[in-house]
Design an enzyme around this catalytic site. Structure first.
Site, short mmCIF file in Angstrom:
data_model
loop_
_atom_site.label_atom_id
_atom_site.label_comp_id
_atom_site.label_asym_id
_atom_site.label_seq_id
_atom_site.Cartn_x
_atom_site.Cartn_y
_atom_site.Cartn_z
N LYS A 72 -21.79 -12.33 20.85
CA LYS A 72 -21.59 -11.14 21.69
C LYS A 72 -22.31 -11.24 23.03
O LYS A 72 -21.73 -10.94 24.07
CB LYS A 72 -22.04 -9.90 20.91
CG LYS A 72 -21.99 -8.59 21.68
CD LYS A 72 -22.04 -7.40 20.74
CE LYS A 72 -23.13 -7.51 19.72
NZ LYS A 72 -24.49 -7.52 20.31
N THR A 74 -23.26 -13.95 24.55
CA THR A 74 -22.61 -15.02 25.30
C THR A 74 -21.35 -14.51 25.99
O THR A 74 -21.12 -14.80 27.18
CB THR A 74 -22.27 -16.19 24.36
OG1 THR A 74 -23.47 -16.66 23.75
CG2 THR A 74 -21.61 -17.33 25.12
N ARG A 95 -30.40 -6.44 26.76
CA ARG A 95 -31.69 -6.22 26.11
C ARG A 95 -32.58 -7.45 26.23
O ARG A 95 -32.10 -8.57 26.41
CB ARG A 95 -31.49 -5.92 24.62
CG ARG A 95 -30.80 -4.60 24.33
CD ARG A 95 -30.62 -4.41 22.84
NE ARG A 95 -29.74 -5.41 22.26
CZ ARG A 95 -29.63 -5.64 20.95
NH1 ARG A 95 -30.35 -4.95 20.09
NH2 ARG A 95 -28.80 -6.56 20.50
N LYS A 106 -32.52 -15.40 13.60
CA LYS A 106 -31.41 -14.89 14.40
C LYS A 106 -31.29 -15.60 15.75
O LYS A 106 -30.21 -15.79 16.28
CB LYS A 106 -31.58 -13.37 14.63
CG LYS A 106 -30.47 -12.74 15.45
CD LYS A 106 -30.69 -11.24 15.60
CE LYS A 106 -29.59 -10.62 16.47
NZ LYS A 106 -29.64 -11.06 17.86
N ALA A 274 -30.80 -2.78 16.61
CA ALA A 274 -29.62 -1.93 16.43
C ALA A 274 -29.43 -1.50 14.98
O ALA A 274 -28.75 -0.52 14.72
CB ALA A 274 -28.37 -2.65 16.91
N PHE A 302 -25.45 -5.67 17.39
CA PHE A 302 -24.69 -5.88 16.15
C PHE A 302 -23.25 -5.39 16.27
O PHE A 302 -22.66 -5.43 17.34
CB PHE A 302 -25.41 -5.25 14.96
CG PHE A 302 -26.69 -5.95 14.60
CD1 PHE A 302 -26.73 -7.32 14.41
CD2 PHE A 302 -27.87 -5.24 14.46
CE1 PHE A 302 -27.92 -7.97 14.09
CE2 PHE A 302 -29.07 -5.89 14.13
CZ PHE A 302 -29.07 -7.25 13.94
N PHE A 382 -13.85 -21.17 18.99
CA PHE A 382 -14.57 -22.29 18.37
C PHE A 382 -13.60 -23.47 18.27
O PHE A 382 -12.38 -23.28 18.22
CB PHE A 382 -15.07 -21.91 16.97
CG PHE A 382 -16.37 -21.16 16.96
CD1 PHE A 382 -17.54 -21.76 16.53
CD2 PHE A 382 -16.43 -19.85 17.40
CE1 PHE A 382 -18.75 -21.07 16.52
CE2 PHE A 382 -17.62 -19.14 17.40
CZ PHE A 382 -18.80 -19.75 16.95
N TRP A 410 -18.62 -20.10 26.29
CA TRP A 410 -19.69 -20.98 25.82
C TRP A 410 -19.46 -22.39 26.32
O TRP A 410 -20.38 -23.07 26.77
CB TRP A 410 -19.73 -20.96 24.29
CG TRP A 410 -20.83 -21.79 23.70
CD1 TRP A 410 -22.12 -21.41 23.44
CD2 TRP A 410 -20.75 -23.17 23.33
NE1 TRP A 410 -22.84 -22.46 22.91
CE2 TRP A 410 -22.03 -23.56 22.84
CE3 TRP A 410 -19.72 -24.13 23.35
CZ2 TRP A 410 -22.30 -24.85 22.38
CZ3 TRP A 410 -19.99 -25.41 22.90
CH2 TRP A 410 -21.26 -25.76 22.42
#
Length: 557
Positions: A72, A74, A95, A106, A274, A302, A382, A410
């Site tokens: 998210k 990214t 954030r 994480k 979150a 999240f 991906f 990405w």
């Protein structure tokens, strides 16, 4: 061999932060420099930047996260870079990462691949010291509470009913429950206590919802730290320490200006969890970006059931602006997991699993649309994705009236986000009427919780523990019933059971306890076994981290 995130970041030539500031019409006099590539925006500029018209706001959220990864942050960064690539005046509001997840499992929150904010090492570690300032303010309050009790306890605080906890910005399960004041009369009054992680502190939430230094002090004064022997609430104002706490936070409240790999200006400020708190960057940072750029891209933590719901029902009333469009991020891999495929088999094509797992994405799309907001889906690409799998998602999104854009930021940076940016721009000017989920002022705590569970999670209903029922009654009597609800729930499922993937139904969410956060301006509803102090995994990310003699960081990500 592909480069790691940190290697990509280290090979990128950053521009001096003064040059980044010039892109949003800020001069060096408006900045408080933290080296060459970081700066805080001074108070005078912050006040002036709140005036005049605001730009467009794009909220990036996601499906329920899985071990397969969604990306998210990214996508948020890549989308902003793509908008800049298209000639749009754009800023990001993100954030700050917490050291706990950074050194745990994480990871950080600076994006990845060719869509990152930099300097990523600084952002993911100590940055400008905001986290430490919040930790200091939180623990100063703890020390002042215990000192008050030790020095005669004029307020008659019941030490068994102190609800304010100490914090540390690390994952440390051993500190969840502690006993303090041992060692004799000179060491204080013994009582049970505990530690939360810094990003779960109410002071973090307050910093992120405060609109000025004056508002910060007012909110700090409202913090409920415990109860008297007569079970009356005791606040920071009663202790007369709101001024001292504000003093410790006077620099931390200023947003931090950095840049992306492609030199898009970014404000990285505040970082409440979150699944525990409201999961959004600061109101001040978002509002400042809205006044300095035509397009602001921000994210909520999240999945949309947690971060986006809280953004819309808790942050928007303080921000006084709803998103103009919502981007929901999904990956083919994650949809397969929601469709029942184990992580070990995600590389194999499975269109049927994607079709089944789409139910999770569909629920989040419907939720965002229920607020009256236009939605765009970002399929974060991906290498294992197949044409048939991607086409399945696009077709099902189209059936819901939603554009789905394949996003490759990405791997390709802004170039890989152009399709998403164009889809967002096509939706962003559509007329919308924002409709909150509930009436904060005129509905009961029970009604608000029930609406979240039934309408956002898709649950059958809510069960309240005996303690929660008593608390609801007491909170209403104390005049706290007109506050929004901040649900503390697992991020992995729409339900309060992390094992229920996809789109579960007919489940009951159990509220075990409520916590008043009057300074932040919301009531936390604790569900399941959500921890306010995480623990480290068996193989924490910290095991891979090191620093060379010349100061070069390795193994961060």
């Amino acid at each position: 061999m592909s480069l790691s995130d940190i290697e990509i970041a280290q090979q990128t030539e950053m521009e001096p932060i003064e040059k980044i500031a010039q892109k949003i019409n800020l001069e060096s006099d408006h900045l408080e420099l933290y080296g060459k590539y970081k700066a805080k925006i001074d108070f005078e500029t912050l006040e002036k930047s709140q005036e005049g018209s605001t730009g467009k706001l794009i909220l990036v959220t996601a499906i329920n996260p899985t071990p397969a990864g969604e990306g998210k942050s990214t996508v948020t960064i890549g989308l902003a870079d793509a908008l800049s690539r298209l000639g749009k005046s754009t800023m990001i509001a993100l954030r700050e990462p917490s050291l706990g997840p950074t050194m745990g499992i994480k990871g950080g929150a600076a994006g990845g691949g060719y869509a990152q904010v930099v300097p990523m090492e600084d952002i993911n570690l100590h940055f400008t010291g905001d986290m430490h300032a919040i930790t200091a303010a939180n623990n100063a309050l703890s020390a002042l509470i215990d000192n008050h009790i030790f020095q005669g306890n004029e307020l008659l605080i019941d030490s068994r009913r102190v609800i304010w906890k100490r914090v540390v910005d690390l994952n440390d399960r051993a500190l969840r429950h502690v006993t303090i004041g041992l060692g004799g009369p000179l060491q204080g009054v013994p009582r049970e206590d505990g530690f939360d992680i810094t990003v779960a502190s109410e002071i973090m939430a307050i910093l992120c919802l405060a609109t000025s230094l004056k508002d910060l002090k007012k909110r700090l004064s409202k913090i409920v730290v415990g109860y008297t022997y007569q079970r009356q609430p005791v606040t920071v104002k009663d202790l007369k320490v709101e001024g001292a706490l504000t003093l410790l936070l006077k620099d931390a409240i200023k947003p931090n200006l950095v840049q992306t790999l492609e030199h898009t200006p970014a404000l990285v400020h505040g970082g409440p969890f979150a699944n525990i708190a409201h999961g959004c960057n600061s109101v001040l940072a978002t509002r400042t970006a809205l006044h300095l750029a035509d397009y602001t891209v921000t994210e909520a933590g999240f999945g949309a059931d947690l971060g986006a719901e809280k953004f819309l029902d808790i942050k928007v009333p303080q921000l006084k602006k709803a998103p103009d469009v919502v981007v929901v991020v999904a990956t083919i891999r994650a949809l397969k997991m929601h469709g029942g495929v184990p992580k070990s088999n995600l590389a194999s094509e499975n269109v049927e699993a994607v079709k089944i797992g789409f139910s999770n994405l569909q629920k989040h799309i419907e939720n965002m649309q229920s607020y009256g907001l236009p939605v765009v889906v970002a399929i974060n690409e991906f290498v294992s994705d197949t044409v048939a799998e991607v086409q399945m998602v696009k077709e099902k999104c189209l059936a819901l009236g939603v554009e789905a854009a394949l996003t490759s930021v990405w791997e390709k940076g802004s170039e890989g986000g152009v399709a998403l940016a164009e889809a967002v721009l096509a939706e962003i000017d559509h007329t919308q009427v924002f409709s909150p989920l509930y009436d904060t002022d005129n509905e009961t705590i029970e009604t608000k919780v029930t609406k979240i569970v039934q309408k956002i999670y898709g649950g059958k209903g809510v069960a309240f523990s005996k303690k929660a029922l008593t608390q609801m009654k007491n909170f209403e009597e104390n005049g706290w019933g007109n506050l929004p609800i901040c649900m503390a729930k697992t991020q992995y499922s729409l339900s309060d059971d992390p094992s229920l993937l996809g789109r579960p139904s007919d489940f009951i969410v159990t509220i075990r306890e409520f916590v008043p956060k009057l300074g932040a301006g919301f009531i936390v509803a604790l569900t399941g076994d959500v921890m306010t102090m995480p623990g480290l995994p068996k193989q924490p990310a910290a095991l891979n981290m090191d620093v060379a003699e010349d100061g070069t960081v390795s193994g961060l990500f």
